[in-house]
Design an enzyme around this catalytic site. Sequence first.
Site, PDB file in Angstrom:
ATOM      1  N   TYR A  51       0.947  -1.255   0.077  1.00  0.00           N
ATOM      2  CA  TYR A  51      -0.072   0.126   0.026  1.00  0.00           C
ATOM      3  C   TYR A  51       0.885   1.140   0.049  1.00  0.00           C
ATOM      4  O   TYR A  51       1.814   1.337   0.599  1.00  0.00           O
ATOM      5  CB  TYR A  51      -0.834  -0.143   1.310  1.00  0.00           C
ATOM      6  CG  TYR A  51      -2.365  -0.313   0.990  1.00  0.00           C
ATOM      7  CD1 TYR A  51      -2.988   0.373  -0.030  1.00  0.00           C
ATOM      8  CD2 TYR A  51      -2.983  -1.574   1.501  1.00  0.00           C
ATOM      9  CE1 TYR A  51      -4.379   0.145  -0.316  1.00  0.00           C
ATOM     10  CE2 TYR A  51      -4.455  -1.642   1.117  1.00  0.00           C
ATOM     11  CZ  TYR A  51      -5.170  -0.890   0.319  1.00  0.00           C
ATOM     12  OH  TYR A  51      -6.399  -1.205   0.027  1.00  0.00           O
ATOM     13  N   GLU A  53      -0.510   4.898  -0.246  1.00  0.00           N
ATOM     14  CA  GLU A  53      -1.447   6.077  -0.451  1.00  0.00           C
ATOM     15  C   GLU A  53      -0.472   7.325  -0.307  1.00  0.00           C
ATOM     16  O   GLU A  53       0.331   7.357   0.509  1.00  0.00           O
ATOM     17  CB  GLU A  53      -2.553   6.154   0.593  1.00  0.00           C
ATOM     18  CG  GLU A  53      -3.678   5.876   0.254  1.00  0.00           C
ATOM     19  CD  GLU A  53      -4.000   4.459   0.676  1.00  0.00           C
ATOM     20  OE1 GLU A  53      -3.306   3.610   1.158  1.00  0.00           O
ATOM     21  OE2 GLU A  53      -5.127   4.056   0.989  1.00  0.00           O
ATOM     22  N   ASP A 197      -8.057  14.049 -24.237  1.00  0.00           N
ATOM     23  CA  ASP A 197      -8.060  12.402 -23.955  1.00  0.00           C
ATOM     24  C   ASP A 197      -7.228  11.921 -25.047  1.00  0.00           C
ATOM     25  O   ASP A 197      -8.001  11.766 -26.008  1.00  0.00           O
ATOM     26  CB  ASP A 197      -9.262  12.152 -23.809  1.00  0.00           C
ATOM     27  CG  ASP A 197      -9.564  10.618 -23.462  1.00  0.00           C
ATOM     28  OD1 ASP A 197      -8.497  10.020 -23.704  1.00  0.00           O
ATOM     29  OD2 ASP A 197     -10.422  10.224 -23.212  1.00  0.00           O
ATOM     30  N   THR A 223      -4.926   6.639 -21.401  1.00  0.00           N
ATOM     31  CA  THR A 223      -4.745   5.141 -20.763  1.00  0.00           C
ATOM     32  C   THR A 223      -3.368   4.659 -21.103  1.00  0.00           C
ATOM     33  O   THR A 223      -2.633   5.479 -21.840  1.00  0.00           O
ATOM     34  CB  THR A 223      -5.654   4.087 -21.368  1.00  0.00           C
ATOM     35  OG1 THR A 223      -5.680   4.263 -22.752  1.00  0.00           O
ATOM     36  CG2 THR A 223      -6.952   4.460 -20.687  1.00  0.00           C
ATOM     37  N   LYS A 226      -3.119   1.123 -24.617  1.00  0.00           N
ATOM     38  CA  LYS A 226      -3.653   0.899 -26.035  1.00  0.00           C
ATOM     39  C   LYS A 226      -2.643   1.086 -27.037  1.00  0.00           C
ATOM     40  O   LYS A 226      -1.769   0.248 -26.687  1.00  0.00           O
ATOM     41  CB  LYS A 226      -4.877   1.976 -26.346  1.00  0.00           C
ATOM     42  CG  LYS A 226      -5.908   1.680 -25.243  1.00  0.00           C
ATOM     43  CD  LYS A 226      -6.916   2.998 -25.506  1.00  0.00           C
ATOM     44  CE  LYS A 226      -8.346   2.463 -24.794  1.00  0.00           C
ATOM     45  NZ  LYS A 226      -8.511   3.509 -23.689  1.00  0.00           N
ATOM     46  N   ARG A 232      -2.802  -2.286 -18.262  1.00  0.00           N
ATOM     47  CA  ARG A 232      -3.933  -1.523 -18.034  1.00  0.00           C
ATOM     48  C   ARG A 232      -3.841  -0.454 -16.818  1.00  0.00           C
ATOM     49  O   ARG A 232      -3.805  -0.812 -15.794  1.00  0.00           O
ATOM     50  CB  ARG A 232      -5.006  -2.465 -17.793  1.00  0.00           C
ATOM     51  CG  ARG A 232      -5.301  -3.417 -18.825  1.00  0.00           C
ATOM     52  CD  ARG A 232      -6.737  -4.174 -18.729  1.00  0.00           C
ATOM     53  NE  ARG A 232      -7.815  -3.416 -19.174  1.00  0.00           N
ATOM     54  CZ  ARG A 232      -7.973  -3.415 -20.430  1.00  0.00           C
ATOM     55  NH1 ARG A 232      -7.468  -4.432 -21.375  1.00  0.00           N
ATOM     56  NH2 ARG A 232      -9.003  -2.559 -20.833  1.00  0.00           N
TER      57      ARG A 232
HETATM   58  N1  DSN Z   1     -13.044   0.764 -23.840  1.00  0.00           N
HETATM   59  C1  DSN Z   1     -12.175   1.706 -24.688  1.00  0.00           C
HETATM   60  C2  DSN Z   1     -12.253   1.603 -25.746  1.00  0.00           C
HETATM   61  O1  DSN Z   1     -12.334   0.336 -26.604  1.00  0.00           O
HETATM   62  O2  DSN Z   1     -11.873   2.612 -26.963  1.00  0.00           O
HETATM   63  C3  DSN Z   1     -12.489   3.139 -24.154  1.00  0.00           C
HETATM   64  O3  DSN Z   1     -12.537   3.552 -22.937  1.00  0.00           O
END
Ligand code: DSN
Length: 417
Positions: A51, A53, A197, A223, A226, A232
């Site tokens: 942990y 925090e 974003d 994120t 991707k 993730r």
């Molecule tokens: N779930 C993502 C996507 O597939 O684009 C977006 O959050």
Amino acid sequence: MSSLESVDPQIAELIGAEERRQADTVKLIPSENYVSKAVLEATGTVLTNKYSEGYAGKRYYEGQQVIDPIETLAIERAKSLFGVNHANVQPYSGSPANLAIYLAFMQPGDTFMGMNLSSGGHLTHGSPVSVSGKWFKPVSYNVRKETGRADMDQVRELALEHRPKVIFCGGTAIPRIIDFPAFAEIAREVGAILAADIAHIAGLIAGGAHPSPVGYADVISTTTHKTLRGPRGAMLMADDDEKATLLNKAIFPGLQGGPHNHTTAAIAVALHEAAQPEFSTYAHQVVANAKALAEELSNRGFDLVSGGTDNHLILIDLTSKGVPGKPAAKALDRAGLETNYNTVPFDPRRPFDPSGIRIGTPSVTSRGMKEAEMRQIGAWMDEVVTALSKGDAEDVITRVHGEVSELTARFPAPGLS
Ligand code: DSN
């Protein structure tokens, strides 16, 4: 036998099945990828036991001798890769990262702007089913019907009319370059915070295959799993000290508890990988592959939203093919071609049974596939969808699946045994 196999053979078997499925499938979902073995190794470590925090040097638990340098390394790598002054690597994923932006800069009931979900935005950009649409007042902008590209005149008109606190640009189904300077000009004109974003395109930006929002956006959310090809997770970035402090407070203690330290370490590894010259080659190949696949599909009569792509993503309106998105995605999946059904701009159908499918090239590019393979994939997609529209796709699905297996065997996916 691994510990997992002996302790929990059911889960071990299911993980093995998923690994085989990922190996045997042409993964075309644009938000997915294959992480490296190094990223997988960092994810599955004892760091999950800790942990932490707070932030490095200011934690609420003792024993941070190792966690602090790991998180600091991840932050420094993010700053250097994207060229920003501040980075927060603790958001659990993209949705909490975006919520932190609202928490940092808005009060409940405040107005903000984001792209409509069916035009390519994200749930957290103001969809009525998301907390962003329930607790705040979203004003949605769209793409132009004729071009399929963001309607910047509408963005400006709505911004002048509604004076939003925050304007979000970016989304999940945008096949074209996001005009960050144009969004920034509008945000400045109305005194709004511009939030970019970049979840889908972070890897392309890091690899120099898409313009960067740095210098235009006040805050950036992404994120890490991707095109960036990490675990993730998510990050928030900003140049301004005050805004960065507000974002940090919004993540912890505003929204989250302890950071997922195993994920933080894997993010650091992914950022290290993304700083290597071969990552730039990958990013440019992702775009070249998407353009080749888009051209093949277009030549075969598929109706592509905006007519093509500038990035990793292609959005296909299947109305002209006489097949809705959901049955098409399911038939393609059975043929070994994994896509997701998706709404298209101004879709008359519902999100759970929409008119389109969304595809992309990050995963196939990570496997080493190039333009020739993209043309083959486009031909297979056409065969399956055409057969489906004629009412009998079974033989075609079986044959294509066999051919897909031959292709995937030639291009082993990173990270898989
Ligand atoms: N779930 C993502 C996507 O597939 O684009 C977006 O959050």
